[in-house]
Design an enzyme around this catalytic site. Sequence first.
Site, mmCIF file in Angstrom:
data_model
loop_
_atom_site.group_PDB
_atom_site.id
_atom_site.type_symbol
_atom_site.label_atom_id
_atom_site.label_comp_id
_atom_site.label_asym_id
_atom_site.label_seq_id
_atom_site.Cartn_x
_atom_site.Cartn_y
_atom_site.Cartn_z
ATOM 1 C CB THR A 15 15.909 69.578 -77.209
ATOM 2 O OG1 THR A 15 16.797 70.467 -76.547
ATOM 3 C CG2 THR A 15 15.672 68.353 -76.338
ATOM 4 C CG ASP A 16 13.385 71.488 -81.952
ATOM 5 O OD1 ASP A 16 12.802 71.750 -80.875
ATOM 6 O OD2 ASP A 16 12.815 70.948 -82.909
ATOM 7 C CD GLN A 17 14.037 79.214 -81.523
ATOM 8 O OE1 GLN A 17 14.312 78.980 -82.688
ATOM 9 N NE2 GLN A 17 13.863 80.443 -81.076
ATOM 10 N N GLY A 19 11.993 72.866 -77.834
ATOM 11 C CA GLY A 19 12.138 72.077 -76.614
ATOM 12 C C GLY A 19 11.867 70.592 -76.786
ATOM 13 C CB ILE A 20 10.255 68.510 -79.114
ATOM 14 C CG1 ILE A 20 10.302 69.232 -80.460
ATOM 15 C CG2 ILE A 20 9.044 68.966 -78.291
ATOM 16 C CD1 ILE A 20 9.117 68.946 -81.372
#
Length: 138
Positions: A15-17, A19-20
């Site tokens: 995930t990335d910053q 949240g996905i």
Amino acid sequence: MHVSKKEIEVRYAETDQMGIVYHANYLVWMEVGRTALIKDLGFLYSDMEKKGVLSPVVDINISYKKPLHYGETAVVHTWIEDYNGFKTVYGYHIYNPAGELSIKATSSHICVDKESFKPIQFRKAFPDWHTAYEKAKK
């Protein structure tokens, strides 16, 4: 048409910053799906490599529809969208736990000699794969 289905649990590191799932990770999951499809058809990509043949991506198209999140289970559907004995186009749909489409994609591949990287005729080099691909394609 044969459709392979592979479940993947979304890991935190994917995930990335926001949240996905980070967009490039879907490409990794497409490879997982492609490998599962090949196995479903009775073959192993590693056997192709042992014979000195590689199958690089020559084109890729991906459309993002709905995000996936950490802890969810994605389901990768993979099939042979098109095949002409030289180039294979794989199709992919990745679904979220609610069964909603997260991504829609295709990747195009050819076979090349491992040493020279010159294209080879898939149907001639792997006639058994060719027969299976003809039967399984869309």
